[in-house]
Motif scaffolding. Structure first.
Motif, mmCIF file in Angstrom:
data_model
loop_
_atom_site.group_PDB
_atom_site.id
_atom_site.type_symbol
_atom_site.label_atom_id
_atom_site.label_comp_id
_atom_site.label_asym_id
_atom_site.label_seq_id
_atom_site.Cartn_x
_atom_site.Cartn_y
_atom_site.Cartn_z
ATOM 1 N N ASN A 72 0.717 -1.259 -0.067
ATOM 2 C CA ASN A 72 -0.048 0.107 0.064
ATOM 3 C C ASN A 72 0.874 1.288 0.068
ATOM 4 O O ASN A 72 0.583 2.440 -0.353
ATOM 5 C CB ASN A 72 -0.898 -0.180 1.120
ATOM 6 N N THR A 380 -4.706 14.906 -6.593
ATOM 7 C CA THR A 380 -5.975 14.023 -6.940
ATOM 8 C C THR A 380 -6.819 14.799 -8.064
ATOM 9 O O THR A 380 -6.603 15.947 -8.139
ATOM 10 C CB THR A 380 -6.844 13.766 -5.932
ATOM 11 N N ASP A 385 -12.946 15.413 -3.839
ATOM 12 C CA ASP A 385 -12.006 15.082 -2.854
ATOM 13 C C ASP A 385 -11.683 16.289 -1.870
ATOM 14 O O ASP A 385 -11.445 17.568 -2.378
ATOM 15 C CB ASP A 385 -10.746 14.652 -3.581
ATOM 16 N N THR A 398 -4.560 11.374 4.087
ATOM 17 C CA THR A 398 -5.857 10.706 3.726
ATOM 18 C C THR A 398 -7.173 11.760 3.551
ATOM 19 O O THR A 398 -6.904 13.095 4.084
ATOM 20 C CB THR A 398 -6.482 9.962 5.033
ATOM 21 N N ARG A 401 -13.736 11.069 -0.451
ATOM 22 C CA ARG A 401 -14.230 11.357 -1.870
ATOM 23 C C ARG A 401 -15.544 11.168 -2.133
ATOM 24 O O ARG A 401 -16.129 10.018 -1.653
ATOM 25 C CB ARG A 401 -13.305 10.399 -2.860
ATOM 26 N N ASP A 410 -16.411 8.190 0.590
ATOM 27 C CA ASP A 410 -15.567 6.897 0.958
ATOM 28 C C ASP A 410 -14.130 7.861 1.330
ATOM 29 O O ASP A 410 -13.898 8.963 1.182
ATOM 30 C CB ASP A 410 -14.936 6.135 -0.285
ATOM 31 N N TRP A 412 -10.056 7.796 1.735
ATOM 32 C CA TRP A 412 -8.979 7.313 0.539
ATOM 33 C C TRP A 412 -7.711 8.020 1.153
ATOM 34 O O TRP A 412 -7.717 8.832 1.949
ATOM 35 C CB TRP A 412 -9.366 8.328 -0.752
ATOM 36 N N SER A 413 -6.475 7.537 0.421
ATOM 37 C CA SER A 413 -5.436 8.220 0.668
ATOM 38 C C SER A 413 -4.574 8.227 -0.539
ATOM 39 O O SER A 413 -4.693 7.309 -1.648
ATOM 40 C CB SER A 413 -4.695 7.322 1.606
ATOM 41 N N VAL A 414 -3.616 9.196 -0.605
ATOM 42 C CA VAL A 414 -2.639 9.443 -1.821
ATOM 43 C C VAL A 414 -1.183 9.901 -1.193
ATOM 44 O O VAL A 414 -1.272 10.379 -0.195
ATOM 45 C CB VAL A 414 -3.484 10.441 -2.694
ATOM 46 N N GLU A 421 -2.509 6.172 -5.083
ATOM 47 C CA GLU A 421 -3.908 6.598 -4.736
ATOM 48 C C GLU A 421 -4.704 5.085 -4.390
ATOM 49 O O GLU A 421 -4.541 4.276 -5.134
ATOM 50 C CB GLU A 421 -4.515 7.299 -5.491
ATOM 51 N N ARG A 422 -5.119 5.136 -2.955
ATOM 52 C CA ARG A 422 -6.106 4.039 -2.777
ATOM 53 C C ARG A 422 -7.372 4.210 -2.228
ATOM 54 O O ARG A 422 -7.369 5.094 -1.162
ATOM 55 C CB ARG A 422 -5.273 2.902 -2.189
ATOM 56 N N ARG A 423 -8.078 3.538 -1.934
ATOM 57 C CA ARG A 423 -9.545 3.547 -0.940
ATOM 58 C C ARG A 423 -9.167 2.848 0.213
ATOM 59 O O ARG A 423 -8.691 1.562 0.328
ATOM 60 C CB ARG A 423 -10.698 3.078 -1.906
#
Length: 440
Positions: A72, A380, A385, A398, A401, A410, A412-414, A421-423
């Motif tokens: 991750n 993003t 966001d 974090t 979105r 939800d 998310w993080s980036v 980028e992921r949920r």
């Protein structure tokens, strides 16, 4: 976690670790070419039952958590544990380097899980350079069976820190607002979870709407806004006692709280007589001190890591923009000049960047800029966001979105590259995340 760096950890630390270390991750370049790293199931000297399962199962589960943490991060390409052979205890400190080299891995993580006579677990973690055939670092932890995941996060942190040169962040938590129900009747509850979404639990029952929860540095308190009896006000939630108390009494509208780095003050906004300004009040309550006096709305304040300055948003110039001032309210200066509107600023724990929500062209995006407003970068590109919050090491953000026209949101993080980028999984919808400090 009950006891870190136990007797076994001291023993591990006292064993020689070669100084020559050749494997390192390029923090920027690593995103496009993640490092292959082998992570077989953790060994066990003897399969024994514990309150969290038997040690053989836990060895595989610890390896899976370490695998997911490193994957991750975007810097690593884990191999295993499901695709690798098991490792015996004798190989934990004496790896079969020819075999691991054949897997294509550049680095190797091995370890063990052992049940102790007092009911606790010992988890050992070793990192090796496969090419140089040398040990890079090791760590050991004694934990209760309920905290085995924390030991896995600590292991991943040790590896991440050694190979990337960055600070750790896996053994941390996120508090956020869990949401459910139709758009016009949303139920919003405080919830807390590990940074990977595990160990999730609700803190409030949803009878009153909650917004903008923020961790205190001691990790035992959360400040937030709630509509108890339909009266919007700030509250402090104590994680140890599960009790909540009102922070400011006699105010018509208080919101947008954030705790100072020393844990003594809560920075917040208060609306009075048609004007909204920034105030601060002791974490224990008392009489608020006013920090801004300009016409319009001043809100969204966030302290610098040393507590000396505050970044906030204000529409005093006609549109929402970012401003910086000293902690006592003096020397207020605008720093955002990139066009569009800016909101929800938050100072990086490193002190070098400010994250924000950028509004323009019908979209909300997450961005960062230097503390003087320069070097703005949007991370993003989605439609909705907003609400960034920094990881403990200042490399990941974090945020939440929202889909266009939809009620759901939800978490998310980036990272700072804008690529990884992921949920973050949550049982229900999620908004207003706040990343807590690294756990002790």
């Amino acid at each position: 976690m009950r006891k870190m760096l136990s007797a076994v950890a001291v023993m591990l630390a006292n064993m020689a670790v070669p100084a020559a270390a050749q494997v390192e991750v390029d923090v920027v370049g690593g995103i496009s070419a993640p490092m292959p790293i082998a992570i077989p199931p953790m060994a066990t000297p003897a399969t024994q039952s514990t309150a969290a399962g038997n040690t053989d199962q836990l060895g595989r589960q610890v390896a899976e958590v370490v695998t997911n943490d490193l994957r991750n991060s975007g810097l690593f390409k884990p191999i295993g544990p499901e695709s690798l052979r098991g490792v015996g205890m004798e190989q934990v400190t004496s790896p079969d380097f020819p075999y691991w080299g054949g897997t294509g891995a550049q680095a190797l993580i091995q370890g063990f899980v052992r049940a102790n006579g007092d009911g606790n677990l010992t988890v050992g973690c070793y990192l090796y350079d496969v090419f140089a055939r040398t040990e890079l670092t090791r760590a050991g932890f004694v934990v209760s069976p309920a905290d085995w995941r924390r030991a896995a996060h600590k292991c991943a942190d040790a590896v991440y820190t050694r190979l990337s040169g960055e600070g750790p962040y896996f053994d941390s938590r996120i508090v956020y607002v869990s949401e459910t129900g139709p758009k016009n009747r949303r139920i919003k509850r405080l919830a807390i979870m590990d940074q990977d979404g595990a160990n999730h639990r609700f803190l409030t029952n949803g009878q009153s709407i909650v917004l903008t929860p923020r961790f205190a540095p001691n990790q035992q308190q959360i400040v937030y806004m709630s509509y108890v009896d339909d009266q919007p006000a700030l509250y402090v939630y104590d994680l140890g006692t599960a009790r909540q108390r009102k922070l400011v009494s006699g105010a018509s509208l208080t919101f947008s709280p954030r705790v100072s780095p020393n844990g003594q003050w809560v920075l917040f906004s208060m609306a009075q007589a048609g004007n909204t300004d920034l105030y601060r009040v002791s974490i224990n309550g008392g009489t608020p001190q006013r920090l801004t006096t300009s016409p319009g709305i001043d809100t969204g304040g966030s302290y610098s890591p040393d507590g000396a300055r505050i970044v906030f948003e204000s529409d005093r110039g006609g549109t929402q923009q970012l401003y910086v001032m000293n902690a006592d309210g003096s020397n207020q200066q605008r720093i955002s000049f990139g066009g569009g509107r800016y909101a929800t600023p938050v100072w990086s724990p490193r002190g070098d960047l400010i994250a924000f929500t950028k509004m323009g062209g019908g979209r909300f995006r997450i961005g960062v800029m230097g503390t003087n407003g320069g070097d703005e970068k949007l991370l993003t590109e989605a439609w909705g966001d907003e609400g960034p919050s920094w990881s403990p090491n200042g490399r990941v953000l974090t945020y939440f979105r929202s889909g266009q026209g939809a009620a759901r949101a939800d978490v998310w993080s980036v990272d700072l590259t804008g690529v990884n980028e992921r949920r973050i999984p949550t049982p229900l919808d999620g908004s207003d995340p706040s990343w807590g400090p690294l756990r002790p």
